[in-house]
Scaffold this motif. Sequence first.
Motif, short mmCIF file in Angstrom:
data_model
loop_
_atom_site.label_atom_id
_atom_site.label_comp_id
_atom_site.label_asym_id
_atom_site.label_seq_id
_atom_site.Cartn_x
_atom_site.Cartn_y
_atom_site.Cartn_z
N TYR A 1 0.85 -1.29 0.16
CA TYR A 1 0.23 -0.24 0.21
C TYR A 1 0.72 0.94 0.01
O TYR A 1 2.26 1.03 0.41
CB TYR A 1 -1.20 -0.19 1.57
CG TYR A 1 -1.53 -1.24 1.46
CD1 TYR A 1 -2.49 -1.40 0.68
CD2 TYR A 1 -1.42 -1.75 2.23
CE1 TYR A 1 -3.15 -2.70 0.38
CE2 TYR A 1 -1.73 -3.53 2.49
CZ TYR A 1 -3.12 -3.69 1.70
OH TYR A 1 -3.59 -5.03 1.55
N LEU A 2 0.42 2.66 0.01
CA LEU A 2 1.08 3.52 -0.68
C LEU A 2 0.02 4.44 0.22
O LEU A 2 -1.04 4.60 0.20
CB LEU A 2 1.28 4.46 -2.01
CG LEU A 2 2.10 3.00 -3.42
CD1 LEU A 2 1.96 4.18 -4.60
CD2 LEU A 2 3.03 3.00 -2.81
N ILE A 3 0.63 5.16 0.98
CA ILE A 3 0.11 6.53 2.35
C ILE A 3 0.94 7.33 1.48
O ILE A 3 1.98 7.74 1.78
CB ILE A 3 0.24 5.89 3.42
CG1 ILE A 3 0.37 4.46 3.95
CG2 ILE A 3 -0.64 7.18 4.50
CD1 ILE A 3 -0.85 3.69 3.25
N ILE A 4 -0.19 8.92 1.40
CA ILE A 4 0.63 9.41 1.03
C ILE A 4 -0.23 10.73 1.69
O ILE A 4 -1.61 10.60 1.59
CB ILE A 4 -0.01 10.22 0.20
CG1 ILE A 4 -1.46 10.06 -1.22
CG2 ILE A 4 1.12 9.28 -1.62
CD1 ILE A 4 -1.88 10.54 -2.34
N PRO A 5 0.65 11.84 1.60
CA PRO A 5 -0.16 13.67 2.72
C PRO A 5 -1.41 14.13 1.33
O PRO A 5 -0.63 13.92 0.35
CB PRO A 5 0.88 14.11 2.90
CG PRO A 5 1.75 13.54 2.52
CD PRO A 5 2.01 12.37 1.93
N LEU B 1 4.74 14.23 10.86
CA LEU B 1 4.13 13.96 9.64
C LEU B 1 4.92 12.88 9.28
O LEU B 1 4.14 11.81 8.79
CB LEU B 1 4.67 14.63 8.19
CG LEU B 1 3.97 14.06 7.18
CD1 LEU B 1 2.90 14.51 6.94
CD2 LEU B 1 5.33 15.83 5.73
N VAL B 2 5.61 12.32 9.53
CA VAL B 2 6.53 11.10 8.87
C VAL B 2 5.26 9.88 10.31
O VAL B 2 5.29 8.62 9.46
CB VAL B 2 7.66 10.24 9.51
CG1 VAL B 2 8.31 9.84 8.89
CG2 VAL B 2 8.57 11.38 8.02
N GLU B 3 5.45 10.27 11.77
CA GLU B 3 5.11 9.21 12.18
C GLU B 3 3.45 8.90 12.15
O GLU B 3 2.81 7.99 11.98
CB GLU B 3 5.12 9.60 13.70
CG GLU B 3 6.91 10.09 14.31
CD GLU B 3 6.60 10.75 15.60
OE1 GLU B 3 7.88 10.57 15.98
OE2 GLU B 3 5.85 11.93 15.57
N SER B 4 2.81 10.13 11.86
CA SER B 4 1.36 10.09 11.45
C SER B 4 0.85 9.66 9.98
O SER B 4 0.75 8.40 9.65
CB SER B 4 0.76 11.78 10.95
OG SER B 4 0.48 12.31 12.07
N LEU B 5 1.95 9.33 9.00
CA LEU B 5 2.00 8.65 7.99
C LEU B 5 2.12 6.73 7.98
O LEU B 5 1.33 5.78 8.14
CB LEU B 5 3.17 9.41 6.77
CG LEU B 5 2.86 9.85 5.79
CD1 LEU B 5 4.45 10.65 5.36
CD2 LEU B 5 1.82 9.60 5.35
N ALA B 6 2.93 6.63 9.36
CA ALA B 6 3.15 5.44 9.76
C ALA B 6 2.71 5.11 10.54
O ALA B 6 1.55 3.92 10.05
CB ALA B 6 4.80 5.31 10.74
N GLY C 1 -0.68 3.94 7.83
CA GLY C 1 -0.08 3.08 7.02
C GLY C 1 -0.58 1.32 7.74
O GLY C 1 -0.80 0.63 7.42
N LYS C 2 -0.30 1.25 9.23
CA LYS C 2 0.00 0.41 9.92
C LYS C 2 -1.55 -0.09 10.32
O LYS C 2 -2.05 -1.14 9.92
CB LYS C 2 0.43 0.33 11.07
CG LYS C 2 2.36 1.13 11.41
CD LYS C 2 2.53 1.08 12.97
CE LYS C 2 4.31 0.78 13.02
NZ LYS C 2 4.17 0.90 13.85
N CYS D 1 5.78 9.57 -0.25
CA CYS D 1 5.38 8.65 -0.32
C CYS D 1 5.87 7.29 0.54
O CYS D 1 6.59 6.84 -0.10
CB CYS D 1 5.13 8.03 -1.23
SG CYS D 1 4.24 6.34 -2.18
N LEU D 2 4.77 7.02 1.21
CA LEU D 2 5.31 5.64 2.77
C LEU D 2 5.06 4.36 1.78
O LEU D 2 3.54 4.25 1.27
CB LEU D 2 4.14 5.98 3.63
CG LEU D 2 4.76 4.46 4.62
CD1 LEU D 2 6.10 4.57 5.02
CD2 LEU D 2 4.23 5.28 5.99
#
Length: 141
Positions: free
Chosen positions: A41-45, A62-67, A70-71, A100-101
């Motif tokens: 999966y891709l997680i994007i702002p 932002l990075v922590e929220s993306l993770a 994603g989880k 893009c995570l």
Amino acid sequence: MARRCIFCTIARGEEPKTTLLHEDEKFVAFKDQSPAAPHHYLIIPKEHTGNPATLTNKDIPLVESLAEVGKKVLQEQGGNMEDVRLGFHWPPFNTVDHLCLHVLSPTSQMSLLSSTIYSTTFWFMTVDKLLEKLQAMPAEQ
């Protein structure tokens, strides 16, 4: 949002071929069109944000929220929470200049090529490694 950015187009809901698995006020999530694992999966702002090399220590939340998103998506989609890799392609190895995570699971089922492409190297950085890098930066004034 940038008009020519495909990820911005997806975030605006203007890409009919992309089914969103998650959407909230800040992020969207969808399946990778070329999956490297059974769950990819891709997680994007939603807001256009450059590649991970453009981030600073102020972007740690932002990075922590993306993770976190994603989880959550991985769990909702039935992915293996114990055999997972979360990370970002590092320029010039990213194909879209929008943060893009990648969420991949189970990593044990990835091909040798995919395992190499999504391993911690100079072209792919895990969330943990990116957070370490951002935390080591001097605080912005």
